[in-house]
Design an enzyme around this catalytic site. Structure first.
Site, PDB file in Angstrom:
ATOM      1  N   HIS B  73      80.374   3.854  -4.956  1.00 35.42           N
ATOM      2  CA  HIS B  73      80.780   4.876  -5.921  1.00 35.42           C
ATOM      3  C   HIS B  73      81.946   4.355  -6.750  1.00 35.42           C
ATOM      4  O   HIS B  73      82.945   3.899  -6.185  1.00 35.42           O
ATOM      5  CB  HIS B  73      81.204   6.145  -5.173  1.00 35.42           C
ATOM      6  CG  HIS B  73      81.724   7.231  -6.077  1.00 35.42           C
ATOM      7  ND1 HIS B  73      82.959   7.797  -5.923  1.00 35.42           N
ATOM      8  CD2 HIS B  73      81.160   7.845  -7.150  1.00 35.42           C
ATOM      9  CE1 HIS B  73      83.133   8.738  -6.858  1.00 35.42           C
ATOM     10  NE2 HIS B  73      82.063   8.786  -7.611  1.00 35.42           N
ATOM     11  N   SER B  74      81.792   4.398  -8.070  1.00 32.62           N
ATOM     12  CA  SER B  74      82.910   4.109  -8.982  1.00 32.62           C
ATOM     13  C   SER B  74      83.434   2.691  -8.737  1.00 32.62           C
ATOM     14  O   SER B  74      82.645   1.733  -8.822  1.00 32.62           O
ATOM     15  CB  SER B  74      83.991   5.184  -8.772  1.00 32.62           C
ATOM     16  OG  SER B  74      84.868   5.235  -9.868  1.00 32.62           O
ATOM     17  N   PHE B  75      84.684   2.505  -8.421  1.00 31.82           N
ATOM     18  CA  PHE B  75      85.233   1.194  -8.038  1.00 31.82           C
ATOM     19  C   PHE B  75      84.410   0.553  -6.923  1.00 31.82           C
ATOM     20  O   PHE B  75      84.288  -0.684  -6.851  1.00 31.82           O
ATOM     21  CB  PHE B  75      86.688   1.394  -7.596  1.00 31.82           C
ATOM     22  CG  PHE B  75      87.292   0.283  -6.783  1.00 31.82           C
ATOM     23  CD1 PHE B  75      87.545  -0.967  -7.345  1.00 31.82           C
ATOM     24  CD2 PHE B  75      87.625   0.490  -5.447  1.00 31.82           C
ATOM     25  CE1 PHE B  75      88.120  -1.987  -6.584  1.00 31.82           C
ATOM     26  CE2 PHE B  75      88.198  -0.521  -4.687  1.00 31.82           C
ATOM     27  CZ  PHE B  75      88.443  -1.773  -5.255  1.00 31.82           C
TER      28      PHE B  75
END
Lengths: 241, 241, 241
Positions: B73-75
């Site tokens: 998720h994301s980073f």
């Protein structure tokens, strides 16, 4: 109640629409799903775009269908534009459903990204009969990403190699651009067959229609298999007047 | 049934996934949510990207997990790409969930808009320990815009300052680009953490994956808090084969 | 519970919001829907943008409304920006709902595609009184594409010619840009009034707000008619804190 004529895309034949037809008829509509010349299993694939178009014109005229809502899916969008030029008086509305809308003088292949064209060229050369078969991996990941593996497999088994020439033919669409027939664009938001963004279906293709009714639903390029109930509802909304 | 390993994003730790894990397990799947090195409350934040990656590799190897669906998720997207290089044989599919997909040689920061970079630089300088804490106002409006204020506050209380170095490290991803592991991109349509459009998650990040399965749902960047039921369903669809 | 003030768009008057007001009040909120000066049936259409703004300011002040969630739809977005400059202390949050967000020094017309401007110019010239009336065909296909024909007709009957001058006036918005009032952008995903893409509502207009809360729903530009229940729910979410 409307009369729908559903024009399938590449690799498909008219049988792809069966579940959608069942839904449309259950709602009191009439629906027809001709197979384009050179499409389907076990037929001669040596056709060009004009022959494809003529086969749909012939089907509509032979059945004397009038006041129809003419739906084109994917490659089928290039067909219904030319059918509309030939028999505009029989058509009440055109629905382009995740479909190509070509500019005058262009081919379908002119509207696909370079890497897709390169793959198609290669597959056509390797085929021996100037056709392109869709690899299962691409079907599963990019075309029918909203289905489970079982449905991905059973629907893939219905496909057959696509004649390549109709993708290469440059179409004269000067007449189409000035036809006064109302138009809708029905867009499935998880369709990744054309990569979303600069090369995508919407708004790139849809905006070429000029004034059009925009209808949207979730789903992949192949919602006739993965969600025929939802697709029939949206077709009815796209074509209701 | 699948084995999911869920890799959180910046400011989060593994506990962010608890409601999603409950859902996945209720459906018969296994799910694990390690905390990346240098993340979580009360730990040393002096880590670089390689250490972050190594901590996830160590977790998977120490538990001897195989045939996993690895979610970032994301980073966390930048982490799973490097984990995939290290232990590709243990991974069945990668799911990038509103996640960064970096080009070879780039850092996360290279992929955020100039005003975000400027804010991050400033916050890191002011922190005294090279970390960045997310202001609540940005969390509430941009990260978790689909939640009520109470949930926005309780989820914010779970966050802790983010080590800045892993956002600055330029990643060698030459090997990743040629890995044959299947990939999915799961996109939440109200995510405004990267501004939609030219700097957005999709299709900018997703298109870098080459062939990928596209799955979409409504919701913000933080649906693990605001809609864990829906997120688990979409993860299962994104990773089912 | 919140106090909503709903500012309509072009061709509409305050009565367009009636079904939405009913929903908001059923959920315990207060809601007001003033008619902008020079709008509605049988009134003098000779107004400029400043007079439009002043009429809404006067309405709010005369009723002594405070802590309001001020909603602007379409053209109404240009009004609420100027109202916010005038009486910022009375406003808790601004919601731009498929609304124009103008840059400092611009007019509404500066933000519509060339073919739309040309059509508007022509209609205004032909009107004899510097107004623009929306052709039904455009209303039905582009504004209220998600309704059936009956609703398209009954809602069209509520419209009246739009004063053209407020679309031409260039607005000084220097003060607006620095107002600390929280802002939301509520976007209906089938809105085709501005063509989606480079000229679209979102993210083109929304991104001009700086930090904003993004809320999205399916529907056309005219969901106050086609889906007032859904619209009221999203307004409440957009304005809840």
């Amino acid at each position: 109640m409307s009369t729908f004529v559903l024009v399938h895309g590449s690799w498909h034949d008219g049988s792809a629409w069966q579940a959608v037809i069942d839904q449309l008829e259950a709602k009191g509509h009439h629906a027809f799903a001709p197979t384009i010349a050179g499409h389907g299993k076990g037929v001669n694939k040596n056709v060009n775009h004009a022959q494809c178009t003529q086969s749909i014109v012939d089907y509509i005229v032979s059945k004397d269908l009038n006041d129809i809502v003419l739906v084109g899916h994917s490659f089928g969008g290039t067909i219904i534009a030319k059918v509309a030029e030939a028999i505009s008086n029989r058509i009440r509305r055109l629905i382009f459903f995740n479909a190509f809308v070509l500019n005058d003088g262009e081919s379908l292949n002119d509207n696909t990204p370079p890497h897709s064209q390169a793959l198609s060229d290669q597959l056509a050369r390797q085929s021996g009969d100037h056709t392109v078969m869709l690899p299962f991996e691409i079907w599963r990941e990019v075309f029918i990403n909203d289905a489970d593996l079982e449905l991905a497999r059973s629907s893939y088994a219905q496909l057959s190699p696509q004649a390549y020439q109709p993708w290469l033919d440059k179409l004269d669409l000067k007449q189409f651009c000035s036809l006064p027939i109302p138009k809708s664009y029905l867009y499935c938001t998880e369709d990744n067959v054309l990569p979303q963004g600069d090369w995508g279906w919407h708004p790139r293709m849809s905006s070429r229609l000029g004034l059009f009714r925009f209808v949207q639903m979730s789903g992949s390029h192949e919602v006739m298999f993965s969600n025929p109930v939802g697709l029939a509802e949206k077709m009815i909304a796209a074509g209701r007047d």
